[in-house]
Write a protein that holds these residues in place. Sequence first.
Motif, short mmCIF file in Angstrom:
data_model
loop_
_atom_site.label_atom_id
_atom_site.label_comp_id
_atom_site.label_asym_id
_atom_site.label_seq_id
_atom_site.Cartn_x
_atom_site.Cartn_y
_atom_site.Cartn_z
N MET A 1 41.04 38.48 36.57
CA MET A 1 40.99 39.49 35.71
C MET A 1 40.10 40.59 35.86
N ASP A 2 40.09 40.92 37.39
CA ASP A 2 39.55 42.03 37.72
C ASP A 2 40.42 43.31 37.68
N VAL A 3 40.08 44.51 38.42
CA VAL A 3 40.69 45.77 37.95
C VAL A 3 41.98 45.57 39.09
N GLU A 4 41.70 45.47 40.36
CA GLU A 4 42.78 45.25 41.16
C GLU A 4 43.68 44.07 41.36
N GLY A 5 43.05 43.12 40.81
CA GLY A 5 43.96 41.67 40.75
C GLY A 5 45.09 41.68 39.58
N GLN A 6 44.78 42.20 38.72
CA GLN A 6 45.55 41.85 37.64
C GLN A 6 46.63 43.09 36.75
N GLN A 7 47.50 42.70 36.78
CA GLN A 7 48.58 44.00 36.26
C GLN A 7 48.71 44.08 34.64
N ASN A 8 48.35 42.78 34.11
CA ASN A 8 48.68 42.75 32.65
C ASN A 8 47.68 41.74 32.04
N HIS A 9 46.21 42.45 31.86
CA HIS A 9 45.18 41.64 31.25
C HIS A 9 45.49 40.87 29.93
N LEU A 10 46.10 41.78 29.38
CA LEU A 10 46.24 41.18 27.70
C LEU A 10 47.33 40.22 27.77
N LYS A 11 48.42 40.19 28.43
CA LYS A 11 49.17 38.99 28.19
C LYS A 11 48.80 37.76 29.13
N ALA A 12 47.85 37.96 30.11
CA ALA A 12 47.07 36.92 30.57
C ALA A 12 46.30 35.78 29.46
N TYR A 13 45.80 36.62 28.53
CA TYR A 13 45.33 35.74 27.39
C TYR A 13 46.49 34.95 26.69
N THR A 298 35.65 46.26 33.28
CA THR A 298 34.83 47.57 33.44
C THR A 298 33.85 47.26 32.33
N ALA A 299 32.53 47.99 32.56
CA ALA A 299 31.46 47.98 31.79
C ALA A 299 31.28 49.18 30.74
N LEU A 300 32.38 50.07 31.19
CA LEU A 300 32.63 51.52 30.30
C LEU A 300 33.61 51.48 29.70
N VAL A 301 34.00 51.59 28.41
CA VAL A 301 35.09 51.55 27.47
C VAL A 301 35.44 52.89 26.68
N LYS A 302 36.57 53.35 26.64
CA LYS A 302 36.70 54.54 25.99
C LYS A 302 36.46 54.44 24.56
N GLY A 303 35.96 55.30 23.95
CA GLY A 303 35.62 55.03 22.47
C GLY A 303 36.95 55.64 21.79
N LEU A 368 52.51 50.22 27.33
CA LEU A 368 52.08 51.43 28.22
C LEU A 368 50.47 51.00 28.43
N HIS A 369 49.91 50.08 27.82
CA HIS A 369 48.46 49.76 27.98
C HIS A 369 47.83 48.47 28.35
N PRO A 370 48.72 47.84 29.33
CA PRO A 370 48.57 46.44 29.39
C PRO A 370 47.31 46.01 30.06
N THR A 371 46.56 47.07 30.30
CA THR A 371 45.23 46.59 31.17
C THR A 371 44.07 47.22 30.03
N SER A 372 44.48 47.43 28.89
CA SER A 372 43.48 48.17 28.03
C SER A 372 42.06 47.31 28.08
N PRO A 373 41.09 48.07 28.43
CA PRO A 373 39.55 47.23 28.18
C PRO A 373 39.23 46.92 26.79
N GLY A 374 39.68 48.18 25.84
CA GLY A 374 39.48 47.95 24.45
C GLY A 374 39.88 46.95 23.65
N TYR A 375 41.38 46.66 24.19
CA TYR A 375 42.16 45.57 23.56
C TYR A 375 41.49 44.39 23.96
N ARG A 376 40.95 44.39 25.13
CA ARG A 376 40.54 42.94 25.88
C ARG A 376 39.57 42.52 24.74
#
Length: 394
Positions: A1-13, A298-303, A368-376
């Motif tokens: 679930m890191d930046v480089e290792g996961q293509q779709n963080h959301l579907k991983a859940y 990431t520890a920094l998420v878009k507002g 269009l946003h499969p790795t969105s930190p805000g949605y995670r």
Amino acid sequence: MDVEGQQNHLKAYGVTYWTLEKQLKVNWLLNYRGGSFLLPDSEEIQRECQIRGVSFEVISNAKTEEILKLISSPSENMESVILEKAPKIAVYSPEGLKPWDDAVTMVLTYAEIPYETIYDEEVLDDALILYDWLHLHHEDFTGQYGKFYRAYRSASWYIEDKREAEALAAKLGYDKVSEEKLAVAQKIRDYVVGGGFMFAMCSATDSFDIALSADGVDICEPMFDGDGSDPGYQNKIDYSNTFAFKDFILERNPNVYEFSSIDMTRKRQIPKTTDYFTLMDYSAKWDPIPTMLTQNHTALVKGFMGQTTSFTRDEIKSNVLIMGENRTNGEAKYIHGIKGKGFFTFYGGHDPEDYTHKVGDPKTELDLHPTSPGYRLILNNVLFPAAKKKKQKT
């Protein structure tokens, strides 16, 4: 679930939830490679990952033991938490199409995590006891119809919403929508106190607390409920009834698109290009609950904005954890607390991938946003009730 290792963080859940539905246990490796999931290996699970486009690695038993040994080391800020059972999920949302979308239902659908929709009748009929996790849809529990009066009072959807809300309140035996919504908020409060988990975004956060604080006090102007508000109602607010907020000042003007001083939307002085919030770093071994809820790559998420964009720090109770904040702007974005035997999380803003989502705007396409930190962050909350609980030490 890191930046480089996961293509779709959301579907991983979704794959993790699907695995739990198969009555298999999953290890959530907190702070290990972005909060990775350790699943039992089978051809069926591998195939499901491939179908959903989720990146995975097959590791040996020896490698598994090596990872778990690393995580258990006192020198590492990591922890392995066992997820035992797929939580049953309810989304509090009215029937029919509304001129706005809900981030939680969108991400649950995208991640292929099943949920059921309930509303006031079911809540007042004690249906919440059937669920482990409750999400509050973009909602106004104060009976002021979202404070949309100035901009939308002539819009057909606003007129119809008001008519339907009044009809439902009357059907359920209440004289006013505000009284009916307070009863719903109190049922939800009792659900949490009894051990449930409640997650709310945008206006469902502050309007929920405001409704509880105004028990027995009329804070609605005539265009909302047909009669005047109580004189001096600000002084009658009972902050001891709220989950998260204190000392807030209600917005009396019905033409102002705002409930109270809790929300930071009109007080913000930050451009979109630098609008980020920071996730707090917790001790995984000592504070596993907030650690679970802040897992990310990431520890920094878009507002992102909303009717309730973020929360005034000074108006948050001292026993509530601020898990995400913009310290420069003096605002909290993502907060969590304990109420009785249960838990609640409030997340400011409307849509993590649509900065200024407005009424009538098209919905976000999560493809269009499969790795969105805000949605995670939303999905962390979805899986949290599945965790085998350890007593929080702080």
